[in-house]
Each structure stands twice: as C-alpha cells, then as structure tokens.
Design a protein around this motif. Structure first.
Motif, PDB file in Angstrom:
ATOM      1  N   TRP A   1       7.317 -56.026  45.107  1.00  0.00           N
ATOM      2  CA  TRP A   1       8.116 -55.167  44.752  1.00  0.00           C
ATOM      3  C   TRP A   1       8.797 -53.885  45.991  1.00  0.00           C
ATOM      4  O   TRP A   1       9.828 -53.438  46.294  1.00  0.00           O
ATOM      5  N   PHE A   2       7.442 -53.199  46.306  1.00  0.00           N
ATOM      6  CA  PHE A   2       7.308 -51.863  47.016  1.00  0.00           C
ATOM      7  C   PHE A   2       7.477 -52.386  48.116  1.00  0.00           C
ATOM      8  O   PHE A   2       8.171 -51.385  49.039  1.00  0.00           O
ATOM      9  N   CYS A   3       7.363 -53.692  48.643  1.00  0.00           N
ATOM     10  CA  CYS A   3       6.923 -54.439  50.239  1.00  0.00           C
ATOM     11  C   CYS A   3       8.678 -54.029  50.141  1.00  0.00           C
ATOM     12  O   CYS A   3       9.039 -53.886  51.212  1.00  0.00           O
ATOM     13  N   ARG A   4       9.822 -55.297  48.883  1.00  0.00           N
ATOM     14  CA  ARG A   4      10.861 -55.171  49.628  1.00  0.00           C
ATOM     15  C   ARG A   4      11.658 -53.911  50.129  1.00  0.00           C
ATOM     16  O   ARG A   4      12.747 -53.490  50.592  1.00  0.00           O
ATOM     17  N   ARG A   5      11.266 -52.869  49.820  1.00  0.00           N
ATOM     18  CA  ARG A   5      11.953 -51.431  49.567  1.00  0.00           C
ATOM     19  C   ARG A   5      10.558 -50.624  50.121  1.00  0.00           C
ATOM     20  O   ARG A   5      11.424 -49.877  50.597  1.00  0.00           O
ATOM     21  N   ARG A   6       9.941 -51.178  51.071  1.00  0.00           N
ATOM     22  CA  ARG A   6       9.229 -50.437  52.643  1.00  0.00           C
ATOM     23  C   ARG A   6       8.578 -49.404  52.390  1.00  0.00           C
ATOM     24  O   ARG A   6       8.591 -48.733  52.674  1.00  0.00           O
ATOM     25  N   VAL A   7       7.695 -49.790  50.972  1.00  0.00           N
ATOM     26  CA  VAL A   7       7.029 -48.479  50.434  1.00  0.00           C
ATOM     27  C   VAL A   7       5.736 -48.306  51.477  1.00  0.00           C
ATOM     28  O   VAL A   7       4.890 -49.113  51.202  1.00  0.00           O
ATOM     29  N   ALA A   8       5.917 -47.480  52.393  1.00  0.00           N
ATOM     30  CA  ALA A   8       5.075 -47.475  52.866  1.00  0.00           C
ATOM     31  C   ALA A   8       3.454 -47.549  52.397  1.00  0.00           C
ATOM     32  O   ALA A   8       2.028 -48.433  53.023  1.00  0.00           O
ATOM     33  N   SER A   9       3.060 -45.958  51.897  1.00  0.00           N
ATOM     34  CA  SER A   9       2.049 -46.345  51.358  1.00  0.00           C
ATOM     35  C   SER A   9       1.321 -47.100  50.393  1.00  0.00           C
ATOM     36  O   SER A   9       0.526 -47.462  49.990  1.00  0.00           O
ATOM     37  N   ARG A  10       2.361 -48.339  49.994  1.00  0.00           N
ATOM     38  CA  ARG A  10       2.151 -49.223  49.423  1.00  0.00           C
ATOM     39  C   ARG A  10       1.310 -50.812  50.359  1.00  0.00           C
ATOM     40  O   ARG A  10       1.304 -51.586  49.845  1.00  0.00           O
ATOM     41  N   PHE A  11       1.245 -50.587  51.417  1.00  0.00           N
ATOM     42  CA  PHE A  11       0.911 -51.652  52.679  1.00  0.00           C
ATOM     43  C   PHE A  11      -0.762 -50.956  52.397  1.00  0.00           C
ATOM     44  O   PHE A  11      -0.574 -50.029  53.013  1.00  0.00           O
ATOM     45  N   GLY A  12      -1.582 -52.182  52.136  1.00  0.00           N
ATOM     46  CA  GLY A  12      -2.903 -51.838  52.120  1.00  0.00           C
ATOM     47  C   GLY A  12      -3.496 -52.311  53.508  1.00  0.00           C
ATOM     48  O   GLY A  12      -5.411 -51.793  53.565  1.00  0.00           O
ATOM     49  N   ALA A  13      -3.345 -53.111  54.018  1.00  0.00           N
ATOM     50  CA  ALA A  13      -3.688 -53.623  55.400  1.00  0.00           C
ATOM     51  C   ALA A  13      -2.926 -53.170  56.621  1.00  0.00           C
ATOM     52  O   ALA A  13      -1.451 -53.624  56.588  1.00  0.00           O
ATOM     53  N   TRP A  14      -3.392 -52.761  57.897  1.00  0.00           N
ATOM     54  CA  TRP A  14      -2.536 -52.446  58.566  1.00  0.00           C
ATOM     55  C   TRP A  14      -3.240 -52.645  60.026  1.00  0.00           C
ATOM     56  O   TRP A  14      -4.014 -53.130  60.379  1.00  0.00           O
TER      57      TRP A  14
END
Length: 125
Positions: A102-115
């Motif tokens: 859900w957050f990924c589709r909205r490209r919410v950076a804080s909800r991405f745990g791996a970079w």
C-alpha cells in the motif's frame, strides 16, 4: 534480510536512454513491493517507480511515459528503463524494497526498509 545492489548508471546526453538494474538477494516473504527512488543535490528523495509482487506498477508524474519498471523474478533483478532523458533526471538512483504494498504504490520512502547504495545518472544538455 534483503540486500540490493544497483548498476547501470552513467552519463548520457539529453534524449538518450539508460537501463538501471538492481540485484535483490535474500528472502522477501509474502506480498512485497520494490521500486526506484532518486535524489538530486539539494532536493528531497523522489519516488520514481514501483512494482508489486503481482506486477502492478506506479510512476511519478515526472517520468510517466518515459520510464518503465520491470522485474525478472528468476534473476531476482529489478530494472528501470529510462528513455528521453533530460538534465532534470540527473540524480543518484536508489533501488528499495518494502513489505507494505500500500505504501509502496504511493512511493512513501519511509516505508521502504531495504535500500541499495545508489547509482549515479548524469544527463547533459
């Protein structure tokens, strides 16, 4: 834990194309979403494109029609095909993974745990 390693960045003239790759190792259980972000000097990190485990994609308005995100599950690789590049596309590009579609589709950076560590793209006019 997922590890992400980007490649494919470089320098290109305006109007040119580049394809970025991101090799993902480690296990992502259940639903997941991966994507590309970019950050130019002095600017905030921008979500460029994402793709779900079911293949659903989302794009920033600034890249719609020019960039295409795709994934090869067998090779555990995420791609970003970038066409009609402009100097405004110059940035460090990062691959990222999220367990929250859900957050990924909205490209919410804080909800991405791996970079990943990022790959530089420079477009000259």
């Amino acid at each position: 834990q997922v590890q992400l390693v980007e490649s494919g960045g470089g320098s290109v003239q305006a109007g040119g194309s580049l394809t970025l790759s991101c090799l993902a190792t480690g296990y992502m259980r259940g639903s997941y979403c991966v994507g590309w972000f970019r950050q130019a000097p002095g600017k905030e990190r921008e979500g460029v494109a994402t793709i779900d485990s079911d293949g659903s994609t989302s794009y920033a308005d600034s890249v719609k029609g020019r960039f295409t995100i795709s994934q090869d599950n067998a090779r555990q690789t995420l791609y970003l095909l970038m066409k009609s590049l402009t100097p405004e596309d110059t940035a460090m590009y990062y691959c990222a993974a999220s367990s929250s579609p859900w957050f990924c589709r909205r490209r919410v950076a804080s909800r991405f745990g791996a970079w990943g560590q990022g790959t530089q793209v420079t477009v000259s006019s």
